[in-house]
Design an enzyme around this catalytic site. Structure first.
Site, PDB file in Angstrom:
ATOM      1  N   ARG A  25       0.866  -1.186  -0.130  1.00 30.31           N
ATOM      2  CA  ARG A  25       0.011   0.031  -0.027  1.00 30.31           C
ATOM      3  C   ARG A  25       1.135   1.411   0.091  1.00 30.31           C
ATOM      4  NH1 ARG A  25      -5.559  -0.676   1.712  1.00 30.31           N
ATOM      5  NH2 ARG A  25      -6.120  -2.646   0.528  1.00 30.31           N
ATOM      6  N   ARG A  29      -3.291   6.487   1.189  1.00 35.72           N
ATOM      7  CA  ARG A  29      -3.741   7.922   1.809  1.00 35.72           C
ATOM      8  C   ARG A  29      -2.902   8.679   2.752  1.00 35.72           C
ATOM      9  NH1 ARG A  29      -9.157   4.720   3.078  1.00 35.72           N
ATOM     10  NH2 ARG A  29      -7.643   3.101   3.400  1.00 35.72           N
ATOM     11  N   ARG A  38      -6.095  11.168  -5.868  1.00 37.89           N
ATOM     12  CA  ARG A  38      -7.600  10.638  -5.652  1.00 37.89           C
ATOM     13  C   ARG A  38      -8.723  11.653  -5.645  1.00 37.89           C
ATOM     14  NH1 ARG A  38     -11.628   8.390  -3.041  1.00 37.89           N
ATOM     15  NH2 ARG A  38     -11.345   7.000  -1.393  1.00 37.89           N
ATOM     16  N   ASP A  75      -6.557  -2.863  -7.657  1.00 38.71           N
ATOM     17  CA  ASP A  75      -7.122  -3.505  -6.362  1.00 38.71           C
ATOM     18  C   ASP A  75      -7.665  -4.894  -6.847  1.00 38.71           C
ATOM     19  OD1 ASP A  75      -8.129  -2.670  -3.385  1.00 38.71           O
ATOM     20  OD2 ASP A  75      -9.523  -4.246  -4.403  1.00 38.71           O
ATOM     21  N   TYR A 152     -14.926 -12.049  -0.552  1.00 36.47           N
ATOM     22  CA  TYR A 152     -15.820 -10.638  -0.694  1.00 36.47           C
ATOM     23  C   TYR A 152     -16.786 -11.023  -1.665  1.00 36.47           C
ATOM     24  CZ  TYR A 152     -11.714  -8.281   1.380  1.00 36.47           C
ATOM     25  OH  TYR A 152     -10.803  -7.882   2.416  1.00 36.47           O
TER      26      TYR A 152
HETATM   27  O1  CP3 Z   1       0.026  -1.812  -2.448  1.00 35.21           O
HETATM   28  C1  CP3 Z   1      -0.435  -1.333  -3.239  1.00 35.21           C
HETATM   29  O2  CP3 Z   1       0.052   0.057  -3.121  1.00 35.21           O
HETATM   30  C2  CP3 Z   1      -1.173  -1.580  -4.418  1.00 35.21           C
HETATM   31  C3  CP3 Z   1      -2.408  -1.325  -4.513  1.00 35.21           C
HETATM   32  C4  CP3 Z   1      -3.395  -2.353  -3.781  1.00 35.21           C
HETATM   33  C5  CP3 Z   1      -4.264  -1.666  -3.217  1.00 35.21           C
HETATM   34  N1  CP3 Z   1      -5.079  -2.607  -2.666  1.00 35.21           N
HETATM   35  C6  CP3 Z   1      -5.028  -0.244  -3.117  1.00 35.21           C
HETATM   36  C7  CP3 Z   1      -6.061   0.236  -2.371  1.00 35.21           C
HETATM   37  C8  CP3 Z   1      -3.197  -3.515  -3.422  1.00 35.21           C
HETATM   38  C9  CP3 Z   1      -2.243  -4.713  -3.818  1.00 35.21           C
HETATM   39  C10 CP3 Z   1      -4.155  -3.745  -3.034  1.00 35.21           C
HETATM   40  C11 CP3 Z   1      -4.745  -5.275  -2.297  1.00 35.21           C
HETATM   41  C12 CP3 Z   1      -6.042  -5.469  -1.505  1.00 35.21           C
HETATM   42  N2  CP3 Z   1      -7.261  -5.104  -1.898  1.00 35.21           N
HETATM   43  C13 CP3 Z   1      -6.100  -6.498  -0.730  1.00 35.21           C
HETATM   44  C14 CP3 Z   1      -4.966  -7.379  -0.096  1.00 35.21           C
HETATM   45  C15 CP3 Z   1      -3.836  -6.869   0.743  1.00 35.21           C
HETATM   46  C16 CP3 Z   1      -4.723  -6.542   2.200  1.00 35.21           C
HETATM   47  O3  CP3 Z   1      -4.647  -5.278   2.261  1.00 35.21           O
HETATM   48  O4  CP3 Z   1      -5.088  -7.498   2.850  1.00 35.21           O
HETATM   49  C17 CP3 Z   1      -7.469  -6.577  -0.172  1.00 35.21           C
HETATM   50  C18 CP3 Z   1      -8.080  -7.253   0.975  1.00 35.21           C
HETATM   51  C19 CP3 Z   1      -8.048  -5.496  -1.139  1.00 35.21           C
HETATM   52  C20 CP3 Z   1      -9.577  -5.132  -1.004  1.00 35.21           C
HETATM   53  C21 CP3 Z   1      -9.585  -3.793  -0.460  1.00 35.21           C
HETATM   54  N3  CP3 Z   1      -9.499  -2.494  -1.172  1.00 35.21           N
HETATM   55  C22 CP3 Z   1     -10.194  -3.354   0.821  1.00 35.21           C
HETATM   56  C23 CP3 Z   1     -10.720  -4.143   1.920  1.00 35.21           C
HETATM   57  C24 CP3 Z   1     -10.086  -1.790   1.038  1.00 35.21           C
HETATM   58  C25 CP3 Z   1     -10.682  -0.844   1.927  1.00 35.21           C
HETATM   59  C26 CP3 Z   1      -9.784  -0.776   2.948  1.00 35.21           C
HETATM   60  C27 CP3 Z   1      -9.060   0.500   2.915  1.00 35.21           C
HETATM   61  O5  CP3 Z   1      -7.687   0.785   3.123  1.00 35.21           O
HETATM   62  O6  CP3 Z   1      -9.864   1.385   2.623  1.00 35.21           O
HETATM   63  C28 CP3 Z   1      -9.520  -1.397  -0.375  1.00 35.21           C
HETATM   64  C29 CP3 Z   1      -9.375  -0.025  -0.652  1.00 35.21           C
HETATM   65  C30 CP3 Z   1      -8.120   0.383  -1.140  1.00 35.21           C
HETATM   66  N4  CP3 Z   1      -7.072  -0.397  -2.152  1.00 35.21           N
HETATM   67  C31 CP3 Z   1      -7.413   1.469  -1.196  1.00 35.21           C
HETATM   68  C32 CP3 Z   1      -6.078   1.383  -1.754  1.00 35.21           C
HETATM   69  C33 CP3 Z   1      -4.986   2.617  -1.745  1.00 35.21           C
HETATM   70  C34 CP3 Z   1      -7.849   2.737  -0.237  1.00 35.21           C
HETATM   71  C35 CP3 Z   1      -9.011   3.152  -1.263  1.00 35.21           C
HETATM   72  C36 CP3 Z   1      -9.103   5.048  -0.981  1.00 35.21           C
HETATM   73  O7  CP3 Z   1      -8.128   5.726  -1.567  1.00 35.21           O
HETATM   74  O8  CP3 Z   1     -10.075   5.186  -0.261  1.00 35.21           O
END
Ligand code: CP3
Length: 343
Positions: A25, A29, A38, A75, A152
């Site tokens: 990540r 944010r 964003r 994602d 999911y």
């Molecule tokens: O790592 C990176 O920087 C690459 C991008 C990436 C994202 N999500 C961007 C993201 C990667 C590799 C993921 C993987 C992901 N997404 C996983 C597996 C890894 C983990 O964290 O367990 C999972 C379960 C998801 C599903 C997901 N996406 C959830 C549960 C959420 C909400 C939680 C949160 O942090 O808000 C997301 C959103 C998400 N994916 C964000 C980002 C940068 C935040 C979104 C925003 O900008 O509001």
């Protein structure tokens, strides 16, 4: 000195004096420049599907910190979206999807080869990145592992215990098995296209692997990942693969070898001395600083960073966190961590 990129050297089994480093990540944010892009994109999915802006946020942490690797901004829930599920994100709450509770939900989904029009912007992001990244930065593509993506799709949201997915697995094994199979095959096609577009390494995220126990772990965390890696490596011999069966506990032992992966990412709960003894002889190990230290910083951040580097210095190691960096992390702490690793 080899001129091969540092991350690729560690993945091929080399023990380096200073481990390569990147963060899960890392585009996110906690960075003001991410929040600005964003806001420009509108919502999170619009950012994922806008190649120029998705490439921009991928590059932001590289410019700021000079990490050794860059991970495609996307994602794991884009794949269900491409397969025809409804997917949206509720600000402050997380993802929402249409649910799959029985066979009728499955037949509405598309086939494994019908995802590429939907994914075209993601492949374009990879192409932009492979042109624009610094020559010593490795580009990582990724997907979710079938079990985690299925949790999911079945529940329609994130769940603390993945209960709906376990209920379908036990109550309707045929529908559950068909969903895992579709995700396994579609993930091969999706990652194959990412590699063709320029991804040099791929990573499979199985965030909920730890909730599968015993035989169920082998059937639904290990087997599908093994099939994906075999499918990818038959098309792209030598492609390095990182796997992350999060919270697998003792099931981490032998996992990388069993699935044919080059690196095993470990979560925060894994003891690094134990990892050095039982995991590193089989593969490169990636991890595992507690992301909380990116919030709290101080001496504990420095001493923990040094301790992990020291514990894993006898074999191939990629420094990373044990899970993603959180929105409340202090960007200055990332500089402090890098200073502790690189000196
Ligand atoms: O790592 C990176 O920087 C690459 C991008 C990436 C994202 N999500 C961007 C993201 C990667 C590799 C993921 C993987 C992901 N997404 C996983 C597996 C890894 C983990 O964290 O367990 C999972 C379960 C998801 C599903 C997901 N996406 C959830 C549960 C959420 C909400 C939680 C949160 O942090 O808000 C997301 C959103 C998400 N994916 C964000 C980002 C940068 C935040 C979104 C925003 O900008 O509001």
């Amino acid at each position: 000195m080899s001129d091969k990129k540092k991350l690729l050297r560690a993945l091929s089994g080399e023990t380096l004096d200073v481990p390569p480093v990147w963060l899960m990540r890392q585009a996110g944010r906690y960075l003001p420049e991410y929040r600005a892009t964003r806001a420009e994109a509108g919502d999170f999915l619009s950012l994922c599907y806008n190649p120029d802006l998705a490439a921009e946020v991928t590059l932001q942490p590289i410019r700021r910190y000079g990490f050794d690797a860059s991970i495609l901004f996307a994602d794991i829930l884009l794949l269900p979206h491409a397969l025809g599920a409804d997917v949206w994100f509720v600000t402050g709450e997380g993802p929402r999807l249409s649910t799959i509770t029985e066979a009728s939900g499955l037949v509405k989904l598309k086939g494994k080869d019908d995802i590429h029009d939907h994914m075209a912007p993601v492949y374009e992001t990879v192409r932009i990145l492979s042109r624009e990244l610094p020559s010593d930065t490795t580009l990582i593509g990724f997907a979710g592992a079938p079990w985690t993506v299925a949790t999911y799709m079945i529940a329609g949201r994130g769940t603390p215990d993945q209960a709906p997915a376990h209920a379908l697995r036990e109550g309707d094994p045929e529908t559950f098995g068909a969903l895992i199979n579709l995700l396994t095959e579609a993930t091969i096609e999706y990652l194959d296209q990412q590699v063709q577009a320029g991804a040099e390494v791929v990573k499979l995220f199985d965030s909920w692997a730890g909730s599968l126990k015993g035989d169920a772990f082998d059937r639904f965390a290990l087997e599908p990942v093994k099939r994906i890696i075999a499918g990818l490596k038959s098309r792209h011999p030598g492609l390095p693969v990182i796997v992350f069966p999060r919270e697998a506990g003792e099931k981490y032992v032998g996992f990388a070898k069993a699935v044919g992966a080059d690196a095993l990412a470990i979560d925060t709960a894994v003891d690094t001395n134990w990892a050095a003894e039982y995991l590193q002889p089989n593969s490169c190990v990636q991890g595992n600083l507690d992301p909380k230290l990116m919030v709290t910083g101080g001496d504990a951040l420095i001493s923990e960073t040094r301790r992990i580097v020291e514990a894993l210095k006898g074999g191939p190691h990629i420094f990373n966190l044990g899970h993603g960096i959180t929105p409340d992390a202090d960007p200055e702490n990332v500089h402090r961590m890098l200073e502790a690793i690189r000196g």
